[in-house]
Enzyme design. Structure first.
Site, PDB file in Angstrom:
ATOM      1  N   LYS A 239      22.166  74.821  32.771  1.00 26.98           N
ATOM      2  CA  LYS A 239      22.859  74.033  31.743  1.00 26.98           C
ATOM      3  C   LYS A 239      23.264  72.684  32.340  1.00 26.98           C
ATOM      4  O   LYS A 239      24.440  72.373  32.520  1.00 26.98           O
ATOM      5  CB  LYS A 239      24.064  74.795  31.210  1.00 26.98           C
ATOM      6  CG  LYS A 239      23.677  76.068  30.471  1.00 26.98           C
ATOM      7  CD  LYS A 239      24.898  76.857  30.026  1.00 26.98           C
ATOM      8  CE  LYS A 239      24.483  78.146  29.332  1.00 26.98           C
ATOM      9  NZ  LYS A 239      25.641  78.973  28.937  1.00 26.98           N
TER      10      LYS A 239
ATOM     11  N   ARG B 153      28.909  49.587  37.729  1.00 25.92           N
ATOM     12  CA  ARG B 153      29.084  50.597  36.683  1.00 25.92           C
ATOM     13  C   ARG B 153      28.150  51.789  36.874  1.00 25.92           C
ATOM     14  O   ARG B 153      28.563  52.942  36.739  1.00 25.92           O
ATOM     15  CB  ARG B 153      28.863  49.978  35.307  1.00 25.92           C
ATOM     16  CG  ARG B 153      29.130  50.908  34.132  1.00 25.92           C
ATOM     17  CD  ARG B 153      30.599  51.231  33.991  1.00 25.92           C
ATOM     18  NE  ARG B 153      31.005  52.425  34.715  1.00 25.92           N
ATOM     19  CZ  ARG B 153      32.233  52.634  35.177  1.00 25.92           C
ATOM     20  NH1 ARG B 153      33.165  51.723  35.037  1.00 25.92           N
ATOM     21  NH2 ARG B 153      32.527  53.751  35.809  1.00 25.92           N
TER      22      ARG B 153
ATOM     23  N   GLU C 214      18.972  90.858  32.206  1.00 26.46           N
ATOM     24  CA  GLU C 214      20.283  90.770  31.568  1.00 26.46           C
ATOM     25  C   GLU C 214      20.640  92.063  30.847  1.00 26.46           C
ATOM     26  O   GLU C 214      19.814  92.654  30.142  1.00 26.46           O
ATOM     27  CB  GLU C 214      20.293  89.611  30.572  1.00 26.46           C
ATOM     28  CG  GLU C 214      21.591  89.441  29.810  1.00 26.46           C
ATOM     29  CD  GLU C 214      21.496  88.343  28.768  1.00 26.46           C
ATOM     30  OE1 GLU C 214      21.726  87.173  29.131  1.00 26.46           O
ATOM     31  OE2 GLU C 214      21.179  88.652  27.599  1.00 26.46           O
TER      32      GLU C 214
ATOM     33  N   ASP D 177      26.252  90.414  31.175  1.00 21.87           N
ATOM     34  CA  ASP D 177      26.519  89.312  30.248  1.00 21.87           C
ATOM     35  C   ASP D 177      27.718  89.604  29.358  1.00 21.87           C
ATOM     36  O   ASP D 177      27.720  90.575  28.594  1.00 21.87           O
ATOM     37  CB  ASP D 177      25.279  89.065  29.383  1.00 21.87           C
ATOM     38  CG  ASP D 177      25.461  87.870  28.462  1.00 21.87           C
ATOM     39  OD1 ASP D 177      25.893  86.804  28.943  1.00 21.87           O
ATOM     40  OD2 ASP D 177      25.186  88.003  27.256  1.00 21.87           O
TER      41      ASP D 177
ATOM     42  N   LYS E 188      16.141  87.759  29.650  1.00 20.53           N
ATOM     43  CA  LYS E 188      17.335  87.758  28.811  1.00 20.53           C
ATOM     44  C   LYS E 188      17.074  88.552  27.536  1.00 20.53           C
ATOM     45  O   LYS E 188      15.995  89.105  27.330  1.00 20.53           O
ATOM     46  CB  LYS E 188      17.768  86.326  28.528  1.00 20.53           C
ATOM     47  CG  LYS E 188      17.946  85.497  29.807  1.00 20.53           C
ATOM     48  CD  LYS E 188      18.752  84.256  29.600  1.00 20.53           C
ATOM     49  CE  LYS E 188      20.229  84.562  29.640  1.00 20.53           C
ATOM     50  NZ  LYS E 188      21.055  83.335  29.560  1.00 20.53           N
TER      51      LYS E 188
END
Length: 281
Positions: A131, A96, A194, A216, A163
């Site tokens: 992510k 598994r 960004e 973005d 960002k």
């Protein structure tokens, strides 16, 4: 291969085994030998074979493992990816966890290959993001490479990515002066900023020291204009809202990179099975 007590394989085996595999202990004779084949039940790109092999080794170092389809191989479905020979009980105990890793990493490689193929002969590179599943970043980013994509930064220390929230926090100091200081204190580090508007792109093109502008959530027409404005002076990365339906149009805008968080956070696991054959005492 990892050998720390806190690595993903050790954690996964500890999580799955608990106090031991009771079913195998009672139903599978200790001297029973078998050949286990891991088979792809659908089209896929292979990734994670060495991780799966290590799972079997951790459970039983005496198992013999043969990888038949190396990472990066495209499968049409029905192929045997790898096979394991040895104690049937050990194979079943490891099954598994080995499949969990393999189906997840094959899923990432398969989705990545779909994005790479979707942009055709474009010079743009398909990138992953941060992510990722906590604790599995290295494995997942390796699966992106197996699918034909490229890796963005692995850690926050690899490069600078400014960002919108960073820009708000640094507003009083001014981005130009901060980048100047960065270049002095961290020479050679890659700096990306960004932008979500064309006026920001124009502003950043005048700031010395920026390597890449991240566009973005812009429309492809806006991306095309940004690229034309900074042609020869700047690299551009597209990000946000990118999927298999629109990625070709985005690539056609002329951007250098296309980052896709879905490669790691939304890839569907591939349907795999382990089949025991040639069972004998």
């Amino acid at each position: 291969m990892m050998d720390s007590a806190n690595d993903p394989i050790s954690n996964a085996l500890r999580e799955d085994l608990g106090a031991g595999d009771i079913t195998t202990q009672f139903f599978v004779p200790e001297d029973l030998q078998a050949l286990g084949k891991i088979v792809a039940r659908e089209r896929a790109v292979v990734a994670g074979t060495e991780v799966a092999a290590e799972v079997f080794r951790r459970v039983d170092p005496k198992l013999s493992i043969e990888i038949l389809q190396p990472d990066g191989t495209a499968l049409s479905g029905g192929e045997t990816i790898m096979q394991v020979r040895g104690a049937a009980g050990s194979i079943l105990t490891a099954e598994r966890v080995a499949l969990n890793f393999l189906q997840h990493l094959c899923g990432i490689a398969t989705l990545t290959r779909q994005f790479v193929e979707a942009i055709g002969k474009s010079r743009a590179k398909i990138l992953d993001t941060r992510k990722t599943t906590p604790g599995l970043r290295g494995l997942e980013k390796a699966a992106v490479l197996a699918g034909g994509g490229a890796n963005h930064r692995h850690t926050l220390s690899d490069m600078v990515l400014v960002k919108d929230n960073h820009l708000r926090a640094a507003e009083s100091a001014g981005i130009a002066s901060i980048i100047q200081r960065l270049r002095k204190e961290r020479p050679g580090i890659r700096i990306e900023v960004e932008a979500d508007r064309l006026d920001q792109v124009r502003t950043f093109l005048d700031v010395e020291g920026i390597d890449v502008i991240l566009l973005d959530n812009m429309e492809p027409t806006e991306m095309r204009e940004a690229v034309a404005t900074g042609k020869g002076k700047m690299k551009f990365e597209a990000s946000g809202g990118i999927n298999l339906k629109n990625v070709r149009r985005i690539a056609a805008s002329g951007v250098d990179y296309i980052s896709v968080g879905a490669l790691t956070h939304s890839a569907r696991g591939i349907d795999l099975s382990l089949e025991l054959t040639h069972v004998e005492s």
